[in-house]
Design a protein around this motif. Structure first.
Motif, PDB file in Angstrom:
ATOM      1  N   UNK A 171       0.831  -1.216   0.000  1.00 11.24           N
ATOM      2  CA  UNK A 171       0.000   0.000   0.000  1.00 11.24           C
ATOM      3  C   UNK A 171       0.861   1.260   0.000  1.00 11.24           C
ATOM      4  N   UNK A 172       2.099   1.153   0.500  1.00 10.56           N
ATOM      5  CA  UNK A 172       2.958   2.338   0.626  1.00 10.56           C
ATOM      6  C   UNK A 172       3.777   2.594  -0.639  1.00 10.56           C
ATOM      7  N   UNK A 173       3.851   1.602  -1.536  1.00  9.06           N
ATOM      8  CA  UNK A 173       4.742   1.741  -2.703  1.00  9.06           C
ATOM      9  C   UNK A 173       4.431   2.957  -3.576  1.00  9.06           C
ATOM     10  N   UNK A 174       3.165   3.201  -3.978  1.00  4.93           N
ATOM     11  CA  UNK A 174       2.924   4.322  -4.890  1.00  4.93           C
ATOM     12  C   UNK A 174       3.439   5.654  -4.344  1.00  4.93           C
ATOM     13  N   UNK A 175       3.172   5.915  -3.065  1.00  6.43           N
ATOM     14  CA  UNK A 175       3.600   7.191  -2.482  1.00  6.43           C
ATOM     15  C   UNK A 175       5.130   7.226  -2.359  1.00  6.43           C
ATOM     16  N   UNK A 176       5.717   6.105  -1.923  1.00 10.27           N
ATOM     17  CA  UNK A 176       7.186   6.068  -1.768  1.00 10.27           C
ATOM     18  C   UNK A 176       7.863   6.310  -3.121  1.00 10.27           C
ATOM     19  N   UNK A 177       7.297   5.730  -4.173  1.00 12.18           N
ATOM     20  CA  UNK A 177       7.891   5.889  -5.507  1.00 12.18           C
ATOM     21  C   UNK A 177       7.754   7.334  -5.977  1.00 12.18           C
ATOM     22  N   UNK A 178       6.600   7.936  -5.689  1.00 13.83           N
ATOM     23  CA  UNK A 178       6.398   9.346  -6.077  1.00 13.83           C
ATOM     24  C   UNK A 178       7.357  10.269  -5.337  1.00 13.83           C
ATOM     25  N   UNK A 179       7.525  10.010  -4.040  1.00 13.47           N
ATOM     26  CA  UNK A 179       8.434  10.843  -3.239  1.00 13.47           C
ATOM     27  C   UNK A 179       9.847  10.761  -3.817  1.00 13.47           C
ATOM     28  N   UNK A 180      10.258   9.544  -4.151  1.00 10.65           N
ATOM     29  CA  UNK A 180      11.601   9.363  -4.714  1.00 10.65           C
ATOM     30  C   UNK A 180      11.725  10.072  -6.068  1.00 10.65           C
ATOM     31  N   UNK A 181      10.713   9.899  -6.922  1.00  6.57           N
ATOM     32  CA  UNK A 181      10.764  10.526  -8.250  1.00  6.57           C
ATOM     33  C   UNK A 181      10.748  12.048  -8.118  1.00  6.57           C
TER      34      UNK A 181
END
Ligand code: T3D
Length: 260
Positions: A186-196
């Motif tokens: 569930x946390x992947x989409x936000x974590x990926x956006x933060x990194x990008x």
């Protein structure tokens, strides 16, 4: 652009989402064309300073759409499809002059695993899995897998993964070096956006030159690579962002990179 690939751009990040969730985002020709267009758009737009590639639903990408495959098909067709549709997409990811984050949200199989490996920084959901599915159906790894896989995991592991075609879980992928970090599903989409988004604030031209140097290193001797580093470093040193980086360091403040 076909709705099999979604394109969204905000905060300097182009989010490209594979969108055939019912088929685990298996790739059709239309979808590959749409993916190629999306990547071209991201590459050309100066306001895009990082790209995030992910999949919708419970899969990242299950590789070529086998429902559309013809077992009696002309073999030359497969070669043509790879040359005309898959290979340009893989090159577009590798040669994108800005960082590409891949968020592997679920299974990445066949050419879907190739796409995942073509990213610069690859994140995965803990529930994701990876499968060199090709040998299961009598094919060889393609879309860059025979090049990317041994470089990421080493020769022995690449051979075993390609020939045994065993599905590996995200923890194993992390241990083998296929993935940079794992996140709860569930946390992947936000974590990926933060990194990008973070990457989109960094010295874009410098990051593009890093890609160029790393892409070239596999085919170079040390002597050739040293020479290339000198050439590319001279270019990096000519950017506005380099001047800003040094000024910020000396001024003991955070740099404000503009990607120029
Ligand atoms: O000409 C060319 O295009 C050459 C290029 C070749 C490059 C390649 O990628 S070759 C390799 C092609 N991919 C595969 O062989 C993988 C096939 N899929 C699987 O092995 C499994 O589906 C997975 C391991 C990926 C996932 O398994 P699981 O149990 O989580 O899901 P599932 O139930 O198998 O699949 C869910 C649905 O997605 C299902 O549809 P349904 O029954 O619910 O209507 C399934 O048929 C569909 N699906 C999964 N993969 C594909 C697919 N439909 C079409 N093509 C697929 N590749």
């Amino acid at each position: 652009m076909s709705d099999t690939v979604l394109y969204d751009h905000h905060d300097g990040v182009a989010v490209v989402t594979l969108n055939r969730p019912d088929a685990l985002n298996a790739l059709t020709p239309v979808m590959l064309d749409a993916l190629g267009s999306a990547l071209a758009m991201a590459s050309e737009d100066v306001n895009v300073r990082a790209v995030l590639l992910t999949g919708r639903g419970r899969g990242f990408c299950a590789g070529a759409d086998l429902a559309g495959a013809r077992p009696d098909g002309d073999l030359a067709d497969v070669g043509r499809v790879l040359r005309e549709r898959y290979n340009p997409v893989v090159l577009a990811l590798r040669e994108m002059p800005k960082p590409v984050v891949v968020a592997v949200n679920g299974v990445a199989a066949g050419a879907g695993m190739s796409l995942a490996m073509a990213g610069d920084v690859v994140l995965a959901a803990r529930g994701a899995s990876f499968l060199q599915a090709f040998a299961k159906i009598g094919l060889i790894p393609d879309a860059g897998s025979t090049w990317l896989l041994p470089r990421l995991v080493g020769e022995q592991r690449a051979r075993a993964l390609a020939m045994l075609a065993e599905r590996i879980d995200a923890e194993t992928a992390l241990r083998l070096g296929l993935v940079w970090a794992l996140h709860d599903d569930a946390a992947l989409p936000e974590a990926a956006l933060v990194l990008a988004r973070h990457l989109a604030t960094q010295p874009t031209q410098g990051l593009a030159l890093i890609k160029q140097a790393l892409n070239a290193s596999a085919g170079h001797t040390l002597r050739e690579q040293l020479d290339l580093e000198a050439t590319l470093q001279a270019r990096a040193a000519g950017t506005e962002d380099f001047r800003e980086g040094v000024a910020a360091f000396l001024g003991k403040r955070a740099p404000a990179f503009k990607g120029r």
